[in-house]
Structure formats: structure tokens, C-alpha cells
Scaffold this motif. Sequence first.
Motif, short mmCIF file in Angstrom:
data_model
loop_
_atom_site.label_atom_id
_atom_site.label_comp_id
_atom_site.label_asym_id
_atom_site.label_seq_id
_atom_site.Cartn_x
_atom_site.Cartn_y
_atom_site.Cartn_z
N PHE A 60 -11.14 10.20 12.64
CA PHE A 60 -11.16 11.52 12.02
C PHE A 60 -12.06 12.49 12.78
N ASP A 61 -13.12 11.99 13.40
CA ASP A 61 -13.98 12.86 14.20
C ASP A 61 -13.23 13.43 15.41
N SER A 62 -12.23 12.68 15.91
CA SER A 62 -11.48 13.14 17.09
C SER A 62 -10.39 14.14 16.73
N ILE A 63 -10.12 14.34 15.44
CA ILE A 63 -9.10 15.31 15.01
C ILE A 63 -9.80 16.65 14.75
N PRO A 64 -9.40 17.71 15.43
CA PRO A 64 -10.06 19.03 15.25
C PRO A 64 -9.98 19.51 13.80
N LYS A 65 -11.05 20.16 13.36
CA LYS A 65 -11.08 20.68 11.99
C LYS A 65 -10.11 21.84 11.79
N GLU A 66 -9.63 22.40 12.90
CA GLU A 66 -8.66 23.50 12.79
C GLU A 66 -7.38 23.07 12.08
N PHE A 67 -7.04 21.78 12.16
CA PHE A 67 -5.85 21.28 11.44
C PHE A 67 -6.05 21.43 9.94
N ASP A 68 -7.24 21.09 9.45
CA ASP A 68 -7.54 21.23 8.02
C ASP A 68 -7.47 22.70 7.61
N GLU A 69 -8.08 23.54 8.43
CA GLU A 69 -8.12 24.97 8.10
C GLU A 69 -6.72 25.58 8.09
N ALA A 70 -5.87 25.17 9.03
CA ALA A 70 -4.50 25.69 9.07
C ALA A 70 -3.72 25.25 7.83
N ALA A 71 -3.94 24.00 7.39
CA ALA A 71 -3.26 23.51 6.19
C ALA A 71 -3.75 24.23 4.95
N ARG A 72 -5.04 24.55 4.89
CA ARG A 72 -5.58 25.29 3.75
C ARG A 72 -5.01 26.70 3.70
N VAL A 73 -4.85 27.32 4.87
CA VAL A 73 -4.28 28.66 4.94
C VAL A 73 -2.84 28.66 4.43
N ASP A 74 -2.11 27.56 4.71
CA ASP A 74 -0.71 27.45 4.27
C ASP A 74 -0.57 27.08 2.80
N GLY A 75 -1.71 26.94 2.10
CA GLY A 75 -1.64 26.71 0.66
C GLY A 75 -1.95 25.31 0.20
N CYS A 76 -2.29 24.41 1.12
CA CYS A 76 -2.62 23.04 0.73
C CYS A 76 -4.03 22.97 0.16
N SER A 77 -4.20 22.09 -0.79
CA SER A 77 -5.55 21.80 -1.27
C SER A 77 -6.24 20.91 -0.25
N ARG A 78 -7.52 20.64 -0.46
CA ARG A 78 -8.24 19.77 0.46
C ARG A 78 -7.58 18.39 0.51
N PHE A 79 -7.23 17.84 -0.68
CA PHE A 79 -6.58 16.53 -0.73
C PHE A 79 -5.17 16.61 -0.16
N GLY A 80 -4.48 17.71 -0.41
CA GLY A 80 -3.14 17.89 0.15
C GLY A 80 -3.16 17.94 1.66
N ALA A 81 -4.15 18.62 2.23
CA ALA A 81 -4.29 18.68 3.68
C ALA A 81 -4.55 17.29 4.25
N PHE A 82 -5.35 16.53 3.53
CA PHE A 82 -5.65 15.16 3.96
C PHE A 82 -4.40 14.29 3.96
N MET A 83 -3.61 14.38 2.88
CA MET A 83 -2.43 13.53 2.74
C MET A 83 -1.28 13.96 3.64
N LYS A 84 -1.05 15.26 3.77
CA LYS A 84 0.14 15.75 4.47
C LYS A 84 -0.07 16.04 5.95
N VAL A 85 -1.32 16.26 6.34
CA VAL A 85 -1.58 16.64 7.74
C VAL A 85 -2.42 15.60 8.46
N ILE A 86 -3.58 15.28 7.90
CA ILE A 86 -4.54 14.43 8.61
C ILE A 86 -4.06 12.98 8.69
N LEU A 87 -3.57 12.43 7.58
CA LEU A 87 -3.12 11.03 7.60
C LEU A 87 -1.99 10.79 8.60
N PRO A 88 -0.94 11.64 8.62
CA PRO A 88 0.11 11.41 9.63
C PRO A 88 -0.40 11.47 11.07
#
Length: 284
Positions: A170-198
Motif C-alpha cells: 500500500f505504501d507503493s501505491i500513490p495516494k493520488e488514486f485515493d484522492e481521484a476516487a474520492r473526487v468521483d464520489g467514492c467513500s473512503r471504504f469504497g475507494a479502498f474496495m474498488k480502486v486500491i484492492l484491485p
Amino acid sequence: MKPNQSFHLQLKKRTWKVFIILLTCFLALLFLGPYIYLLLTSLKPSSEAVSSPPTLWPSKFTFESYIGMFEYLPIGKYFVNSLVAAVASTALSVFLGALGAYGLSRFSSKIGNVFLLFTLSIRMVPMISIAIPMYMIIQNIGLIDTKLALILVYTSINVPFAIWLMIGFFDSIPKEFDEAARVDGCSRFGAFMKVILPISLPGLATTSIFTFMLAWNDFLFALLMTSTEAKTATVGISEFLTAYNLDLGPMTAAAVSFSLPVMIFSFFVQRYIVSGMTLGAVKE
């Protein structure tokens, strides 16, 4: 460079290459040797499996031992118990470990660093030292000789390992992915499940294979926590050896069968393991 020097340099490189190949083959044979002997013994007739002196190659190949292992013990039931406990605990350990590692990676703090150090310290504790307290807890809640007890024990042991292994991914994955998912309407948990885990699938596969092997190969806790109904394959295989008899043929057949699930699982996730082992190794 003179032709003579060039020839000697090429000869030196080829000699070194041949040496590395021979050394690799020797080490591979050294590690595979016991398993090859185990496999060949499981295919021998029962009388030949316990012959003295032992022989490597069977006089004839037979599946007598594989049929016999089901006649001696309910080994099929033991394998199912092992599979259920290992798969369920692996799924829980990887999911909970991913949540913990993601939180520690994205919300770094002094308390988080202390917690990470604490989880690492838990893994340093010898398992034999916590076996009796674990047994007393399971006994007090009435879960002795149940698959649920094994799932809970394996999960509690493997979650710290999963956190420690996945935090680098997870440290090697840029935080910009989380921020982009939040901008698109995902919750923190949604960003984790739909973006970070894949994205961290190689890390999940690597963690899964190690946690599955730890649960699948366990003998100590399975011996303490089970007696009949939830007995696992590791404990069942040991019962081929008694004070009066050694059923070596069925024992080797059960041992070979016991190794197959891990080998099959590793075969299907091998492409993720190689990339997963190096994904969190270097921080940008």
C-alpha cells in the motif's frame, strides 16, 4: 582487446555459467529429493514400502496406498476440515490485514507506528508459548473440536503477518488514486474496495499463499483444539504412526495428497507472486 584475452574472458564467463547451472540443479535436487522419494514410496506395493533396506524405484506402480489411506482413517473428512479452516482463515486474515495495513499506510502517526511495531512483536512470540492460553480461551467459549475454533485461531495468528506483509504494497501505491476516487464520489471504504484492492492484487495473492500455507500446515493448534469432529489432515496423517505399527504406504500417500492443494494454489497465483514479492520492496 587481444583475441587471446577475449577468448579467455568468454571461456571464463561460460565456465561460471555452467557452474551456476550445475549448482542450481544440485540445490533443486537436494530440495526435491525427499519429495520424489515420498512420491515414489506412495506408488509402491505396501510390502515394498516398508522393505529393508529401502528401495527408491518401485518394482511396480500401484495406487494401493492411496486406496488404503481411506480404509485406515476417515482421511477425506480430515482434508475437508483442513481446507475449510485454511480457506476461511486466509480470506479473513487477508481482508482484515488489508484493512489494517491500508489504515497504517494512509494515516501514518506515532500511534500507528507503535501499533505496527506491536504487530511485529506478536509474530516474534513462539507459537508454543501462546498455545495453552489459546486453548483455555477456546475451551471457555465452548468451541473445542470445532472448525470455527481453528478459523479464529488461525486468523488471530495470521492477521499481524498479513498487516506486516501488505503495508509495503500500500505504501507503493500513490495516494493520488485515493484522492481521484474520492473526487468521483467514492467513500473512503469504497475507494479502498474498488480502486486500491484491485491495484494491490499481486500483494493480496502473495499474502494469501503465505497465510494459507501457515494455516494448512499447522499441527500444534490443530492437535490441541480438535479431537474427532474438526481434526485436520496434519493430525490425521500422524495417526498412521502408532506404538505398534507404521503404515508407511498410506502415510506417504496421504502426505502427497496433502501437498497438492498448496501446489495447485501456487500454480494458479504464481504470476502474481513474483510481481507481489517486489511490489512493495522499493519506495519511490
